[in-house]
Scaffold this motif. Sequence first.
Motif, PDB file in Angstrom:
ATOM      1  N   ASP A 156     -56.715  -6.858  79.647  1.00  0.00           N
ATOM      2  CA  ASP A 156     -56.312  -6.922  81.007  1.00  0.00           C
ATOM      3  C   ASP A 156     -57.547  -7.211  81.937  1.00  0.00           C
ATOM      4  OD1 ASP A 156     -53.917  -5.766  80.653  1.00  0.00           O
ATOM      5  OD2 ASP A 156     -54.345  -3.707  80.939  1.00  0.00           O
ATOM      6  N   TYR A 157     -58.755  -7.270  81.330  1.00  0.00           N
ATOM      7  CA  TYR A 157     -60.053  -7.649  82.175  1.00  0.00           C
ATOM      8  C   TYR A 157     -60.511  -8.887  81.985  1.00  0.00           C
ATOM      9  CZ  TYR A 157     -59.800  -2.583  82.388  1.00  0.00           C
ATOM     10  OH  TYR A 157     -59.436  -1.451  82.770  1.00  0.00           O
ATOM     11  N   ARG A 183     -59.980  -9.245  86.675  1.00  0.00           N
ATOM     12  CA  ARG A 183     -60.428  -7.813  86.962  1.00  0.00           C
ATOM     13  C   ARG A 183     -61.831  -7.797  86.311  1.00  0.00           C
ATOM     14  NH1 ARG A 183     -56.566  -3.111  85.589  1.00  0.00           N
ATOM     15  NH2 ARG A 183     -58.415  -2.075  86.291  1.00  0.00           N
ATOM     16  N   HIS A 185     -64.788  -4.424  85.360  1.00  0.00           N
ATOM     17  CA  HIS A 185     -64.934  -3.188  85.385  1.00  0.00           C
ATOM     18  C   HIS A 185     -66.180  -2.743  84.606  1.00  0.00           C
ATOM     19  CE1 HIS A 185     -64.077   1.117  84.652  1.00  0.00           C
ATOM     20  NE2 HIS A 185     -64.660   1.023  83.394  1.00  0.00           N
ATOM     21  N   ASP A 200     -59.949 -10.464  92.218  1.00  0.00           N
ATOM     22  CA  ASP A 200     -59.154  -9.287  91.595  1.00  0.00           C
ATOM     23  C   ASP A 200     -59.829  -7.784  91.720  1.00  0.00           C
ATOM     24  OD1 ASP A 200     -56.921  -8.057  90.357  1.00  0.00           O
ATOM     25  OD2 ASP A 200     -56.525  -9.757  89.087  1.00  0.00           O
ATOM     26  N   LEU A 201     -59.353  -6.882  91.234  1.00  0.00           N
ATOM     27  CA  LEU A 201     -59.914  -5.501  91.340  1.00  0.00           C
ATOM     28  C   LEU A 201     -60.929  -5.425  90.777  1.00  0.00           C
ATOM     29  CD1 LEU A 201     -59.368  -2.737  92.396  1.00  0.00           C
ATOM     30  CD2 LEU A 201     -58.210  -2.181  90.221  1.00  0.00           C
ATOM     31  N   THR A 203     -63.856  -2.322  89.577  1.00  0.00           N
ATOM     32  CA  THR A 203     -63.752  -0.925  89.363  1.00  0.00           C
ATOM     33  C   THR A 203     -65.398  -0.401  88.803  1.00  0.00           C
ATOM     34  OG1 THR A 203     -62.423  -0.959  87.121  1.00  0.00           O
ATOM     35  CG2 THR A 203     -61.256  -0.226  89.290  1.00  0.00           C
ATOM     36  N   TYR A 499     -59.883 -15.627  83.884  1.00  0.00           N
ATOM     37  CA  TYR A 499     -58.990 -14.951  83.528  1.00  0.00           C
ATOM     38  C   TYR A 499     -57.806 -15.734  82.855  1.00  0.00           C
ATOM     39  CZ  TYR A 499     -56.249 -10.721  82.525  1.00  0.00           C
ATOM     40  OH  TYR A 499     -55.356 -10.020  81.725  1.00  0.00           O
TER      41      TYR A 499
END
Length: 530
Positions: A156-157, A183, A185, A200-201, A203, A499
């Motif tokens: 997902d990353y 993403r 993270h 994208d997000l 975190t 990505y």
Amino acid sequence: GTVLVAALLVIVALVVVVTAISMTSMVEKTTTVNHKISNRALYAADSGVEAMKQTMSAYARGKLDSLNAAWPGNGAIISNPSDFFPTGGLTSSNGSDPVYTGNVTFDFRDSVLAGQSQVYDYNYTITSSGSYNASSRSIVSEGRLRVSATRGSFADYLIFTDDHVTPSGHDIWFHTSGYFDGRVHSNGKLRLAGFPTFEDLVTSGIQEAWYNNNNSPVSLDANFNSTIDVPNFYGGFDRAVPTINLPTNSFSQERASLGGNAADTNPMTDTERRSLLGIGGTGPLTNGVYVPNSGGYLSGGIYVAGGAERMRLLVDGTDRQVIQIRDRSGNDTEVTIDYVNGTTTVDPPSASATTYTGTPSGSLYSNGQIDDLRGPDRSGSTVVPALAPEHKMTISSNSDIIIERDLASKDFDGGESILGLFSSGGNVRIGSGAPDDLQIDAFVMASDNNKVFTVDNYDTGSYRGQVHLRGGMITNVYGAFGTFDGNGVTTGYGRDFRYDRRGLIPPYFPLTQRFVTDEPVPVVLAWREQ
């Protein structure tokens, strides 16, 4: 006189006809109005059904999110499924335009708890009454509501780090030149300088972030630092999120390659390996390539005992996937996968080739280092594909994986090929023989303590162009790719990471330990008017 009487009779007849027509019209109009009113009452009742479906889905999603956040990491997320919804169901949902009253009750049906997902099924009954003017109608809708959570994938990353520092502990900054389309993270604290862009997000496991502040760093619980450091967080920046632990071993991938239970994450024994391969004897397997099979059918993936001196992926003239492996003893094995016809041909070092029914499970495991992982050499400046359009595989090792050539997909946008590279005990390295402007279509992971995705001899020689990665990078810490000065990259490679948004996940690629709540969707099984 006769004419007068006839005229009067005609007038009387006309009056009767007109009266009859008028009464019929009035009756029909009244019937139509009543039917319309009744239908609007039915539609109002159906609106109550739809509203209750939304209400119970929203309730289930919020409740499961709450339980998931407090989940200790083992066992059932919903420990008491029968008490998940309030006693007596959800409270009535009332609407004013249209006017309806609805409620829903639940009956727990069953659950399935698996390694990758947890599923809880409920039978529901919605009762809804709708009204319009003086008309009222009621509906009963019955169905099933599935409340579930699925383990997220590390695929997902775009970028994931356990701690966003170098292996030696030096700081890593996202700066203005950085563009990240995926993403990002880190369980650690992020460092942000200038105006990097994140599509994208983003975190972080830490409440605050470091901001460069013109080389006088400050730690802030904020998305920006005045007008000095203002990252473009187009997908948001969430801090203090739960820690996501990296996998500590590749036992699951090893078992999958041998045709065993991939959900079993216990260490494998030599006896178990031999049993899955149908080989007698004791002790470690002899160095070589094993393709598990039974009765002419493939029963697993591909297993390389002792590691590989070289592993070459290529696509033949009929779009078959070819994997050429030279084992640690210098012997060559060629595996040709025909996805169209569903067969696999294995050509071993000292025996005739054998064609089996089926294709490998998607897990290739090397019990040892892969010295040289490569696709075909380039044709001039043209990158030659290494991955067939339908090839899906995760190549795993308990040691280093060294990339020496491009690993590109044929028809990346139109095909369904996906590649994972996973080292559970070493680094994933770009070797000194890799070409300039290297292209890699893969999700790359190095999960062990202080392990990275990095470039050999990154700080010597000259600039080698960009590493064009279409996929993602998941590592314990952040590996070096090159060195820089005020004019840009001076040695090694720059990074062009994008990505892979096709929604494909490499088979047996590691999953996170956390579950992500799925959207609860009601399935209607019966609908009737009371």
